[in-house]
Design a protein around this motif. Structure first.
Motif: not given
Lengths: 454, 336
Positions: B302, B305, B309-310, B313, B316
């Motif tokens: 995790m 990930a 990913l953070v 995010v 965008y």
């Protein structure tokens, strides 16, 4: 009723309600993205404005549906902790990961880019704007993937080790590549495409009959929707077939229960109808076609299928005394409702496409009149399908690892769960009425034609 | 760094982001009926948050998902302990989410007023409930040695937690008002937002300071000097924002209220560390990063990930705010 029974009802109500909207989100996001793709790339000047208006038309239906799906999705995520805390403790090390990944990879993506898509028509270039709806479609479908990774573990646990009094993740790759995911995900995705195709042809049929100005545009979407629906239905059938064969290995109790096959047989017959006697664990009456069940599973008219009674004995040997038989009557008829509704949808889509393609549809206004009233078939198929999936794993919440009865939050009283169940159900009902009203009104009042303002 | 510590920090970050972002859209929703009775005015007010509220709400869902993945016992105990409170919150969020979508679908005044009501309650109630929840986490709840909550809904409501609810509501309302001053264009709406900010601001400062003082003295929050210091800085930032608003700098005020909310969140998690839920029965029963965490294997996956990913995010979501940076005017109401 106890907190356990009520929690099961609440989860079932929320899941079924949530899944009224999810298939349309999955499929209609793709359909809307395809329409906008037409708008952006078409060289035919005549098509450009029509495609744009159709994008906004079906996009708006998508938005209303999406809002309903999202708000019930939050309930689903909270539900595991609220009503099933012991499940969350036991399974959290494994089950939490796909849920967190769903939020990180999918929820952020779809919600952020949907906001841009809704309000960014004149703030972005057409190509960039097109990209946002595709990102929404990708996000929605990615979200379905992760939640079905989580659900597949409950149906067929892989990549875990039982340690420290809980299930711990031993292999993340195994969790994600669980063969069960392939069946569940493809089946859900194609069901979404089929359901959305049905929504498209139902709306188009109504518009062709009642809206002279928009007729031409919706004659096109009638065809496109029927093709979309057929693609979905073939996919649903194919994935369902392969998944059923896989269940022979992964989930034999669910498989034999949905066929009400009490005794082991080779070749096994397929019962078209049966009067199921749960007490004596047999069918009092059935109309069965010999060998067909084996044929479905082995692609040849022979092959052993274990009966429920033998599977019960095997389960007792493995897990100790107890009743390991799910709701055979419910599964048997749900499976038939699902397959029957799916077959009926195939008929509707085929007839619609044939008539629309040949230009004969004008001669059969009765077909156009009937299509919107047949739309509930898709919802019957989707709901029955989930009953087979989730009812079929009972009495387990995670097959072989934890029983549903051991998973409920111990601090809850029946009264508390009754209150929330009634509360959620009432709100769901009121909102369904309002959302349907808004959608019908929008469909009725919005025209799609060259030159008109949509 | 220990992975459990990393995840404690990440959850702090997620809640910080959630309270700052959803804080202003709860605030805007709460202020909606007070901003104007005119439908076009209300549409402009709603339009300031319309493209972003859903993305903001995902911060909460992600925080919930992260708790489930990283600290499953906390997720299990917290969500079942806050059972009826979460039920109310879910009803509020359901109504709010659907109202944003359906409000524009009918022109009749009763339809729109009805959904405005839903947006108001759907923003007002979660703001209060979050305040109650945060106060309860630090104040402690009757959690037994099996990590199971032994109380009921009314154990969640103490003078301290109710004060927390009021403070959150007022601070978010102020935060929403200062957001409106930088996102609206029409002068009469700007004036209204400023006048609300000036009134709510006084009440918010009082509630913030009282809640802060109660938390420091009535719970073991005060034992952490660092947390107390951060909370004090947050209070100063909030007051500074308020005085900037009086000098007509909405942007300064919004930056300051964001900082105050962010720092307050960080202060609470600092005071909690290494606990995530405090047991009022016995300190040994508290849920901590040691006894409530997932395995290192799950946490390491995790972590990869999240680290990947953070940032994406954030990029965008930042892009969204960039696209919708222009002040909302009457011209924006043509569509939707």
């Amino acid at each position: 009723m106890e907190a356990l029974e009520l929690s099961r009802w609440q989860f079932a109500i929320t899941t079924v309600y949530h899944f009224f909207f999810v298939p349309v989100t999955l499929g209609l996001s793709i359909f809307t993205a395809l329409l906008e793709t037409c708008f952006v790339i078409t060289k035919r000047e005549k098509w450009k404005p029509v495609c744009k208006k159709l994008t906004k038309f079906f996009g708006t239906l998508f938005l209303i549906n999406f809002a309903m799906g999202v708000v019930t999705g939050i309930v689903q995520e909270f539900h595991f902790g609220m009503n099933w805390s012991e499940y969350s403790r036991f399974m959290g090390d494994i089950f939490g990961a796909p849920l967190a990944l769903e939020a990180l990879t999918a929820f952020f993506l779809e919600s952020t880019f949907l906001g841009i898509w809704m309000f960014g028509w004149d703030k972005l270039s057409p190509k960039l704007h097109l990209a946002t709806i595709w990102l929404v479609a990708i996000g929605s479908n990615l979200s379905a993937f992760w939640i079905l990774v989580a659900n597949s573990f409950m149906q067929h646990p892989v990549g875990y080790a039982l340690m420290n009094g809980r299930a711990e993740m031993a292999n993340f790759t195994a969790l994600v590549t669980n063969p069960y995911v392939v069946g569940e995900y493809s089946h859900a995705l194609f069901a979404g495409i089929a359901t959305s195709g049905f929504v498209v042809i139902a709306v188009s049929a109504w518009k062709i009959l009642h809206d002279e100005v928009s007729k031409a545009a919706f004659e096109t979407t009638l065809k496109a929707g029927a093709v979309f629906m057929l693609i979905g239905l073939f996919g649903v059938m194919g994935s369902g077939h392969l998944h059923t064969q896989y269940m022979l290995k992964a989930n034999p109790m669910k498989l034999s229960s949905m066929e009400a096959l009490w005794e082991t047989e080779n070749p096994a017959p397929f019962a078209v109808v049966a009067k199921i006697n749960k007490e004596e664990k047999k069918n009092d009456f059935e109309i069965a076609v010999p060998g067909v069940f084996s044929f479905m599973l082995y692609n040849k008219p022979e092959g052993e299928v274990k009966g429920i009674n033998d599977l019960q004995k095997m389960n007792e040997t493995m897990y100790g005394p107890g009743n390991y038989i799910p709701d055979v009557t419910g599964l048997f008829w749900s499976f038939r409702a699902m397959v029957g509704a799916g077959g009926f949808m195939m008929f509707v889509a085929g007839v619609t496409l044939l008539l629309a393609w040949k230009g004969w549809i004008k001669k059969f206004p009765c077909v156009l009149k009937a299509i919107p009233f047949l739309l509930p078939a898709a919802y019957v198929a989707n709901s029955a399908g989930w009953y087979v999936a989730e009812g079929g794993r009972q009495p387990w919440i995670v097959v072989g690892l934890q029983k549903t009865a051991d998973a409920v939050s111990p601090n809850l009283t029946g009264g508390e769960v009754l209150l929330t169940t009634v509360g959620f159900t009432l709100v769901y009902l009121v909102l369904a009425v309002l959302a349907l009203y808004a959608a019908f009104r929008f469909i009725k009042n919005t025209t799609v034609a060259e030159g008109s303002d949509a | 760094m220990e992975l459990t510590v990393f995840w404690f920090i990440l959850i702090t970050v997620l809640f910080t982001g959630f309270f700052i972002l959803e804080g202003f859209d709860y605030g805007v929703g709460t202020l909606l009926p007070f901003m104007s009775d005119d439908d076009s005015d209300r549409r402009m007010v709603l339009r300031t948050i319309a493209p972003v509220w859903d993305g903001n709400e995902v911060w909460m869902i992600t925080a919930g998902g992260a708790l489930f993945a990283a600290f499953p016992h906390v997720y299990a105990t917290m969500f079942s302990a806050f059972y009826l409170a979460l039920f109310l919150m879910l009803l509020a969020l359901i109504l709010r989410g659907v109202a944003f979508e359906l409000r524009s679908r009918h022109e009749s005044a009763s339809w729109r007023k009805g959904f405005d009501c839903a947006i108001f309650f759907g923003s007002f109630l979660p703001a209060i409930l979050w305040g109650v929840a945060v106060a309860d986490l630090i104040g402690g709840l009757p959690i037994n040695d099996k990590m199971i909550y032994e109380g009921n809904f009314f154990n969640l409501l103490t003078p301290h937690s109710v004060l927390g609810g009021i403070a959150f509501l007022l601070v978010f309302a102020y935060h929403g008002a200062s957001f409106l001053t930088i996102r609206l264009k029409e002068q009469h709406l700007l004036d209204k937002a400023k006048s609300i900010a000036n009134k709510v601001g006084v009440a918010a400062i009082v509630a913030f300071v009282l809640f802060g003082a109660a938390t420091v003295t009535m719970t073991d929050f005060g034992e952490s000097a660092l947390a107390t210091l951060i909370l004090a800085v947050a209070a100063v930032a909030f007051v500074a924002g308020f005085s900037a608003m009086r000098k007509n700098c909405g942007k300064c005020s919004f930056i300051m209220s964001s900082a105050a909310i962010g720092l307050t969140t960080v202060a609470f998690f600092t005071a909690l560390f290494p606990r995530l839920m405090v047991s009022s029965l016995n300190p040994a029963f508290s849920l901590t990063i040691f006894n409530a965490a997932s395995t290192d294997y799950t946490l390491s996956i995790m972590t990869k990930a999240a680290l990947l990913l953070v940032p994406i995010v954030l990029l965008y979501q930042g892009f969204t705010y960039y696209i919708f940076r222009k002040r909302v005017s009457r011209e924006d109401l043509g569509e939707h």
